[in-house]
Design an enzyme around this catalytic site. Structure first.
Site, PDB file in Angstrom:
ATOM      1  N   ASP A  45       0.956  -1.270   0.006  1.00 34.12           N
ATOM      2  CA  ASP A  45       0.136   0.724   0.279  1.00 34.12           C
ATOM      3  C   ASP A  45       0.857   0.854  -0.116  1.00 34.12           C
ATOM      4  O   ASP A  45       1.618   1.312   0.971  1.00 34.12           O
ATOM      5  CB  ASP A  45      -0.224  -0.004   1.170  1.00 34.12           C
ATOM      6  CG  ASP A  45      -1.422   1.087   1.020  1.00 34.12           C
ATOM      7  OD1 ASP A  45      -2.716   1.153   0.878  1.00 34.12           O
ATOM      8  OD2 ASP A  45      -1.871   2.061   1.717  1.00 34.12           O
ATOM      9  N   TYR A  50       2.328  10.711   0.840  1.00 33.24           N
ATOM     10  CA  TYR A  50       3.759   9.992   1.570  1.00 33.24           C
ATOM     11  C   TYR A  50       4.464  10.563   1.075  1.00 33.24           C
ATOM     12  O   TYR A  50       6.407  10.774   2.336  1.00 33.24           O
ATOM     13  CB  TYR A  50       3.249   8.243   1.722  1.00 33.24           C
ATOM     14  CG  TYR A  50       2.041   7.593   2.113  1.00 33.24           C
ATOM     15  CD1 TYR A  50       0.388   8.192   3.009  1.00 33.24           C
ATOM     16  CD2 TYR A  50       1.941   6.495   2.271  1.00 33.24           C
ATOM     17  CE1 TYR A  50      -0.004   7.749   3.320  1.00 33.24           C
ATOM     18  CE2 TYR A  50       0.831   5.475   2.664  1.00 33.24           C
ATOM     19  CZ  TYR A  50      -0.115   6.616   2.737  1.00 33.24           C
ATOM     20  OH  TYR A  50      -1.137   5.972   3.515  1.00 33.24           O
ATOM     21  N   LYS A  79      -3.005   5.859  -3.706  1.00 37.88           N
ATOM     22  CA  LYS A  79      -3.975   6.666  -3.562  1.00 37.88           C
ATOM     23  C   LYS A  79      -3.714   8.185  -4.494  1.00 37.88           C
ATOM     24  O   LYS A  79      -3.292   9.297  -4.428  1.00 37.88           O
ATOM     25  CB  LYS A  79      -4.331   7.322  -2.664  1.00 37.88           C
ATOM     26  CG  LYS A  79      -4.197   6.075  -1.462  1.00 37.88           C
ATOM     27  CD  LYS A  79      -4.141   5.900   0.039  1.00 37.88           C
ATOM     28  CE  LYS A  79      -4.278   4.736   0.640  1.00 37.88           C
ATOM     29  NZ  LYS A  79      -2.406   4.323   0.843  1.00 37.88           N
ATOM     30  N   HIS A 110      -7.860   9.170  -2.167  1.00 39.39           N
ATOM     31  CA  HIS A 110      -7.066   9.743  -0.376  1.00 39.39           C
ATOM     32  C   HIS A 110      -8.154   9.682   0.662  1.00 39.39           C
ATOM     33  O   HIS A 110      -8.680   9.022   1.969  1.00 39.39           O
ATOM     34  CB  HIS A 110      -5.596   9.997  -0.357  1.00 39.39           C
ATOM     35  CG  HIS A 110      -5.005  10.122   0.400  1.00 39.39           C
ATOM     36  ND1 HIS A 110      -3.604   9.613   0.494  1.00 39.39           N
ATOM     37  CD2 HIS A 110      -5.559   9.464   1.940  1.00 39.39           C
ATOM     38  CE1 HIS A 110      -2.963   9.617   1.225  1.00 39.39           C
ATOM     39  NE2 HIS A 110      -4.494   9.185   2.768  1.00 39.39           N
TER      40      HIS A 110
END
Length: 322
Positions: A45, A50, A79, A110
């Site tokens: 994932d 991030y 995402k 997201h």
């Protein structure tokens, strides 16, 4: 647990256990991803937000080379971040370039809120007063409709949502053609979110649990019910908390950069109905949500019905963006 599969509404399967990469330290992500693949993880994932998709991609490349398995043997999720709601395909292309992949198996929205794509930061644009630079006239429904179009190009195999409440999902479903394959939400015994879980089950949407252990230093590790079950089953509190999600029919993301912990997290145990009843008692004294970015938007979560105007003006301290 890595060999337990759940069927999506697209007809394909998703491994119940995935490796999460949120907040993994820079320089450690690729090693963690590669090790996970080497020991049997087949679900990774990631997310543009991030800031580590490049490292995730390096780890995938190393893991595939070391094991000799094919790209099609693993399931990769990433995402769409909020600043790309009005340019969905560009957001996808950026993620694919970062990951070094031709396609992802699952592409999620997201958060169901758009931010200014031309603001003062690529990920977290702000207004002069410090609040987030939002596009309040951009509907999450329109963003999802643009995501539906991506399926025609082959760069995504399935689409879904993340951080959707019952309210938001009920707004979305009547307006779109494709039912989301998954809804990725914060989920653990202190935040079961049964309202949205039940709706997703009814609609054939698989729940993926993030932050399944709560937070760093979570009280869940010391909860007497969790500890008791861990002793009875000769396992760790962490494995009990991960097994809780499999027993609920959900997929779950376990995040670690420590090789031994990555391996330990694979050991699911069978939980009986009485075991689950004991774990369901944990939230009876009140729920705890650890992840709630300060967008200043009411996302419809029952435990977060408060003055969003006040929240909008809070600074960036303690903000988490899962």
């Amino acid at each position: 647990m890595a060999d337990i599969l759940l069927k999506l509404n697209t007809g394909v399967t998703i491994p119940a256990l995935g490796l999460g990469t949120w907040q993994s330290p820079e320089g450690e992500v690729s090693k963690a991803v590669a090790h996970a693949i080497k020991v049997g993880y087949r679900h990774i994932d990631a997310a543009y937000c991030y800031g580590n998709e490049g490292e995730v991609g390096e780890g995938i490349k190393e893991g595939l080379a070391a094991t000799g398995i094919k790209r099609s043997d693993i399931f990769v999720t990433t995402k769409l971040w909020c600043t790309y709601h009005t340019k969905v395909e560009e957001g996808l292309d950026r993620s694919l370039a970062n990951l070094g992949l031709d396609y992802v198996d699952l592409f999620l929205m997201h958060w169901p809120i758009a931010m200014n794509p031309n603001g003062n930061d690529d990920r977290f644009p702000k207004l002069p007063d410090g609040s987030r630079d939002l596009l309040l006239d951009r509907s999450h429904i329109d963003t999802y409709k643009d995501m539906e179009k991506l399926l025609e190009g082959g760069k995504v195999k399935a689409i879904g949502v993340s951080n959707y409440s019952k309210k938001y999902l009920e707004e979305l479903l009547p307006e779109v053609k494709i039912v989301p394959a998954t809804n990725q939400i914060e989920n653990h015994p202190l935040l079961p979110q049964q309202e949205i879980v039940d709706l997703c089950i009814a609609k054939g949407i698989v729940i993926t649990a993030y932050s399944p252990l709560g937070s760093t230093g979570s009280p869940l590790f010391k909860d007497e019910r969790v500890v008791k079950l861990a002793k009875e089953k000769n396992t760790t509190p962490g494995c009990i908390l991960l097994s809780y999600h499999v027993a609920r029919g959900s997929s779950v993301l376990a995040k670690s950069i420590t090789p031994s912990r990555i391996e330990e997290n694979m050991h699911v145990v069978k939980l009986s109905s009485s075991d689950m009843e004991a774990l369901e008692q944990i939230h009876k004294g009140g729920v705890t949500r650890y992840v709630y970015p300060l967008f200043g938007v009411n996302f419809g979560f029952p435990d977060k019905q408060l003055d969003t105007t006040a929240v909008q003006k809070v600074g960036k301290e303690n903000i988490v963006e899962e």
